[in-house]
Write an enzyme that holds these catalytic residues in place. Structure first.
Site, PDB file in Angstrom:
ATOM      1  N   ASN A 135      -1.849   1.161  -5.246  1.00 12.09           N
ATOM      2  CA  ASN A 135      -2.081   0.122  -6.067  1.00 12.09           C
ATOM      3  C   ASN A 135      -3.054  -1.341  -5.797  1.00 12.09           C
ATOM      4  OD1 ASN A 135      -2.753  -2.700  -4.358  1.00 12.09           O
ATOM      5  ND2 ASN A 135      -2.228  -2.960  -2.084  1.00 12.09           N
ATOM      6  N   ASP A 136      -4.632  -1.219  -5.919  1.00 15.53           N
ATOM      7  CA  ASP A 136      -5.179  -1.688  -6.731  1.00 15.53           C
ATOM      8  C   ASP A 136      -5.386  -1.363  -8.557  1.00 15.53           C
ATOM      9  OD1 ASP A 136      -6.546  -2.410  -4.752  1.00 15.53           O
ATOM     10  OD2 ASP A 136      -8.125  -1.576  -4.929  1.00 15.53           O
TER      11      ASP A 136
END
Lengths: 461, 115
Positions: free
Chosen positions: A387-388
């Site tokens: 994600n990040d």
């Protein structure tokens, strides 16, 4: 009476340490375990103040307050991604402490029995190497040292330094036992200097992805050094705790080296390695969903697919299925590469280890600097539980907590396929614009499950 | 003082214990394990305290002081970072208990469907 209190405290601490480590066999019990071990440490430390015949209490309190205080502040503030180097530092300090004990024992007036002198110097050697080696490992992980220092004949040179260190250690022991004469302090100093230098020389050529193995090895070495000094001091708590850690570290080191398809010797003496890893959070919103079958078709008709594994892949234990998917795509003539972000969920190289465990060869795995230029040419970027590290906000949104973090430019690929477990409202993750982008399609489901369906889908094409 | 042979017995038993205890730890916990065992060898601070406690000359005191400082940093730091890491495991456990179906847990894990 005093001595009974001390010994009973050490016994209690030892039991708590072992129970604490045992708690690590499940994530649920692990935190309780470390708290138990912490209680053990406090009990043992407090009891040690009662030791008869001791002085220098003020110095002792200052040293504990200073060392503990600095470590507490640093440990609280360190970012999760910087954790491996922090562990390396603390570990090195333990090694240094063990070496210090040995140094103090050799400086003391009076003679130790032979076995004490021999094991004491062995512990000093191991502790000093773990100390300086861990500091180099820290510097490397922290980015203070970016290069791997390699020169011809390095292994032979290092071996020569080690032999010299052992020789001076032997001389120190013989002098201590009055077998030979000469300047004792000088020999002891040369011994320690050489041991510290060897730790540096040994660690310098080892690259980033291999650092976890090295850190683990130093962890084991420090444990052993502590055990040896425990013998010198006649302290069973040190012997047991040190040995347990030594055994644990050895096992862990082997496992890691094995999972990387490398031998420990290869890690230590081959002198290479790259960075890797990724982590995961979750957000929700209106996302464009795609079925696994359609996603499979998209990939099967692509020319180039870049797979971006994140921590979610580890959580779902999907690496084997993902590798099967990659192989299936390869059979269809699709070029497949793995892109791994240098920020690991748990430690550098975690994703590398996982993929290596599944059997993915090293040459298919690329780190951020190598692969980022290739995303615009890729038809599909498949994101599994990352994600990040693929969040464009890190590039664009100055308000985002992750702004400035280098990311994998997944959003520049033709289509970004994101495997994500649930549609429901996410945990307090950072909103990820990638998931809302026009070229992004979400495939919902457990990563392993989805990967399996993708494999079946591609095979049908 | 611990007699040589007794020390060897202690060493062997502890080595087996360590090996057995650790071989049950799942891969997912290997980094906290590394950091946790790192904390456990922080017990060296106890030995360093004794070394400093019996120090009589200045060089001994300096070395003893440094050893205690390093040992204390090892113990405290090792504890703090391990606890912080495991804290995240705990919260993902809680989320799993709240309805997720994941086998393993991890920091910042995805939420289950109804979380």
């Amino acid at each position: 009476m005093r001595n009974d209190v001390i010994q009973l405290s050490y016994i209690a601490a030892t039991v708590l340490f072992i129970l604490g480590l045992r708690g690590m066999s499940s994530p649920r019990a692990a935190r309780r375990g470390i708290v138990w071990a912490g209680v053990g440490m406090v009990i043992a430390t407090a009891a040690t103040f009662l030791t008869p015949g001791m002085g220098n209490y003020l110095l002792m309190v200052i040293a504990i307050g200073l060392g503990g205080g600095i470590a507490l502040a640093a440990g609280r503030r360190v970012k999760m991604t910087d954790m491996p180097q922090m562990v390396a530092v603390y570990n090195g300090m333990g090694g240094g402490a063990a070496a210090g004990i040995a140094a103090a024992e050799f400086l003391r007036i009076g003679q130790m029995p032979t076995s004490f002198a021999v094991l004491g110097i062995a512990g000093a050697l191991i502790g000093a190497v773990a100390f300086s080696g861990s500091m180099v490992a820290f510097s490397k992980l922290q980015g203070f040292i970016k290069k791997s220092f390699l020169f011809p004949g390095q292994n032979i040179f290092n071996a020569a330094v080690l032999v010299a260190t052992v020789a001076f250690g032997a001389i120190t022991v013989l002098q201590h036992l009055d077998v030979v004469g000469g300047p004792e302090h000088l020999m002891l100093t040369i011994f320690f200097t050489l041991a510290l230098i060897y730790g540096v020389l040994m660690t310098l050529p080892i690259g980033g992805a291999d650092m976890p193995v090295v850190i683990s090895l130093f962890n084991a070495l420090t444990g052993l050094a502590v055990a040896l000094e425990g013998y010198v001091l006649g302290n069973a708590a040190l012997i047991i705790a040190g040995t347990v850690v030594g055994a644990a570290g050895t096992l862990l080191t082997q496992l890691m080296a094995k999972a990387m398809n490398r031998s420990l010797a290869n890690v230590l003496f081959a002198g290479f390695g790259a960075h890797g890893g990724a982590e995961l959070a979750a957000v929700e919103g209106s996302m464009k969903e795609m079925s696994a079958d359609d996603a499979a078709a998209t990939m099967a008709y692509a020319q180039k697919v870049i797979i971006v594994p994140g921590y979610g892949m580890a959580v779902a234990q999907a690496q084997h299925k993902i590798w099967e998917l990659a192989k299936t795509l390869d059979e269809k003539g699709v070029e497949v590469k793995f892109a791994i972000h240098p920020v690991a969920g748990r430690m550098p190289g975690h994703m590398n280890v996982l993929l290596a465990e599944a059997g993915v060869p090293y040459d298919l795995i690329h780190d951020l600097d190598e692969i980022n230029a290739e995303f615009p040419q890729a038809d599909v970027a498949l994101v599994i539980g990352a994600n990040d590290v693929v969040n464009p906000a890190a590039r664009e949104d100055k308000g985002s907590p992750i702004y400035g973090m280098p990311i994998l430019d997944v959003d520049k690929a033709g289509t970004a396929l994101v495997i994500k477990r649930g549609r429901g409202a996410g945990f307090a993750g950072i909103e990820n614009r990638l998931f809302y982008a026009d070229a992004t399609r979400m495939v919902f489901g457990d990563a392993q499950d989805v990967a399996n369906r993708l494999v079946q889908g591609v095979k049908k094409m | 003082m611990i007699d040589g042979y007794v020390a060897i017995f202690i060493f062997l038993l502890a080595a087996f214990t360590g090996y057995e205890v650790i071989s049950r730890v799942p891969v997912i916990l290997h980094t906290p394990l590394m950091s946790g065992s790192n904390f456990v060898h922080g017990i060296v601070v106890v030995g360093a305290m004794v070394a400093l406690g019996v120090a009589e000359t200045t060089p001994e005191r300096i070395i003893g002081f440094v050893a205690v400082l390093l040992g204390a940093a090892n113990a405290v730091g090792g504890y703090v970072v391990t606890e912080r890491m495991l804290e995240m495991f705990k919260s993902s456990d809680d989320r799993r208990a709240a309805g997720g179906s994941g086998e393993k847990t991890g920091e910042r894990q995805k939420a289950g469907p109804d979380a």
